[in-house]
Write a protein that holds these residues in place. Sequence first.
Motif, short mmCIF file in Angstrom:
data_model
loop_
_atom_site.label_atom_id
_atom_site.label_comp_id
_atom_site.label_asym_id
_atom_site.label_seq_id
_atom_site.Cartn_x
_atom_site.Cartn_y
_atom_site.Cartn_z
N GLN A 184 0.83 -1.21 0.00
CA GLN A 184 0.00 0.00 0.00
C GLN A 184 0.86 1.25 0.00
N VAL A 187 2.00 1.75 -3.45
CA VAL A 187 0.95 2.24 -4.34
C VAL A 187 0.74 3.74 -4.14
N PRO A 193 -1.49 0.47 -8.70
CA PRO A 193 -2.10 -0.55 -7.84
C PRO A 193 -1.93 -1.96 -8.38
N TYR A 197 -0.06 -4.79 -6.06
CA TYR A 197 -0.90 -5.81 -5.44
C TYR A 197 -0.60 -7.18 -6.05
N ASN B 165 -6.96 5.87 -2.77
CA ASN B 165 -7.91 4.95 -3.37
C ASN B 165 -9.06 5.70 -4.03
N LEU B 168 -7.81 6.77 -7.36
CA LEU B 168 -7.78 5.64 -8.29
C LEU B 168 -9.16 5.40 -8.90
N PHE C 70 -8.59 -6.12 -3.88
CA PHE C 70 -7.95 -4.90 -4.39
C PHE C 70 -7.57 -5.07 -5.86
N TYR C 74 -9.54 -2.30 -7.71
CA TYR C 74 -8.67 -1.21 -8.16
C TYR C 74 -7.82 -1.61 -9.36
#
Lengths: 230, 249, 229
Positions: A184, A187, A193, A197, B165, B168, C70, C74
């Motif tokens: 994280q 990112v 991402p 991930y 986030n 994103l 995720f 994402y």
Amino acid sequence: MTIDLYGFGPLLAAGALMTVKLALSALCLGLVLGLLGALAKTSPYKPFRWLGGTYSTLVRGVPELLWVLLIYFGSVNAVRALGELIGMPDLTLSAFAAGVLALGLCFGAYATEVFRGAILAIPKGHREAGMALGLSKPRIFTKLVLPQMWRIALPGLGNLFMILMKDTALVSVIGLEEIMRQAQNAVTFTKQPFTFYMVAAVMYLGLTILAMGTLYVLERRAARGFARRT
Amino acid sequence: MQNYKKLLLAAAATLVFSANALAVEKLKMGIEAAYPPFNNKDASGTVVGFDKDIGEALCAKMKVECEVVTSDWDGIIPALNAKKFDFLISSLSVTDERKQAVDFTDRYYSNMQQFIAPKNVDFKYDKASLKGKTIGTQRATQAATWLEDTYGDDISIKLYDTQENAYLDLTSGRLDAILADKYANYEWLKSKDGTDYEFKGEPVQKDEVAIAVRKGDPLRAKLNLALKEIIEDGTYKKINDKYFPFSIY
Amino acid sequence: MVWELLLKWLPKLIQGATLTLELTALSVIAGLILAIPLGIARSSKLWYVRSLPYGYIFFFRGTPLLIQLFLVYYGLGQFEVVRESVLWPYLRSPFWCAVLTMTLHTAAYIAEILRGAIQAIPPGEIEAARALGMSRFKTLVHIMLPRAARIGLPAYSNEVILMLKASSLASTVTLLELTGMTRTIIARNYQTVDMFLIAGVIYLVMSFVLIQGFKLLERWLRVDACQGR
């Protein structure tokens, strides 16, 4: 095809080490709790049965994420009291310790059921045979029940350990720098991402391969002398 | 014998717990580390940003050693009260709700919330125009509170764990707009991902950002004094200019 | 204090709990359907039949649900191809992303449970069925699957409870299920411990009801009689 990690490689590696440490510590705590829980649950004494049952139901019914948060934030007063008792008033529970406690507690509750199932799966005749041979109860448990339990419980425990290893990702919520938290961080810095991930997922896969290999060896060792079923 | 037992207990405890009883002069500052340019981590894992620089300048003025402790945003105020750190310098706006939980110092910068949306859409933020639109923001922020209080259930509000986030999801097209702190938005609009987006309308509200300490902690007065000093001697301006071409005080 | 909080926020919490149950129910039912062919193929004696489900199970059991979520939510959103595909209206919504990820995840676990159950069937029973002239397929449907269902049921009920709790991760992709709702409420009132305790009790009640339901089912299917001969 090489993946650009933007210099986050060493941090991710450090995260993996933290994940392993956390998982193994929680496993040790959880195995002890699980064995105690199963013994309590199959005990002939009612209070023990009740205690074991309450532990496994209570812990299994609440999400691991909630346990992590509760133990980290909710333990303040209890820990401070303990600290004053031993003359260290500023004592606090570290994120690592809170994570081990929470994950160990949860692993133990599930392991209770696995161990209990294993105890019940051992044919009565074996125990009777032990008694007929004049073995004492503790000896029957350590020499007869425990070695067989191990074989029956291993696949279940293996499953639980895989779950435990991945639940370590939840401890990122309270700031422990394990794989997930480091991914994280990366990112946030790189805004990529999918890359990070995916890299994190591959790292967990690697750890799983390691765990599965160990489990395979253990299962084979434990199953010596039993016919392969079709 | 009794003492020996106590010692053993204490030794065992240090293995499990992080004890800070020995280092009295060391303060811990709490930072989220997921909110550029105010606080985030670089590739070496060090916390960087405006908040951290101000925090360090304050510690230098107070002549104490400081250590950074990171925490998730959701739990950052509970963590302060749980003594996970001594003061919280993480772009926290002063609000009445928060004042019930912690004490605040004087402000160390002024903040405002402003919408951002794609350049090619006409965006207005009155209730009628926002009907059926999805607005994103970070959970447990001023912007989230403002959106909930202003629009309630009339628009769809999506709450994210981190501001990143939300960005994103703006680029993936799940959000029509974001409401967030102006300077964080400013930083993101400068980035590669932000080129197709812009500020829309005037800032919806202003507030003050300050350092939080536990209720009744005398540390507050010390921090206020140090804050005054770094503003007067130009340290503050130097840090400001490092991040923004305009004053954010 | 706790009672005041409970009364004040109960409607919101029930709303969150409902979403939690929806997510769980959808994913464990879809997961079971997906797992049956996977589990059967996984316990095949032919390596090329075995290997595909093996790879699938390996990936989904080997990585945390949080990362899978995720990646789907994402990660996929980053690609132009995905955003312009016909699936985007579904993948756009956090609800379907969560259901999809949880289904794929739980199917891998249920398939393993099924494999274990199929392999735990005493070989004599299968041999007996074959000796009576049942075809391979008939043996599978009439002997192996009903037997495996009983052997695997306790483990499946475990998995359902696991998914009930795993659904709390959906809060990280903006869904306001029980955990997400609780965290949002805490953001307003800062009653961290009390609110988490209340949420914990609600989870406990939900899993208690589920466990009792499975116990009834076990009794109805006479699972006891099938185990520990």
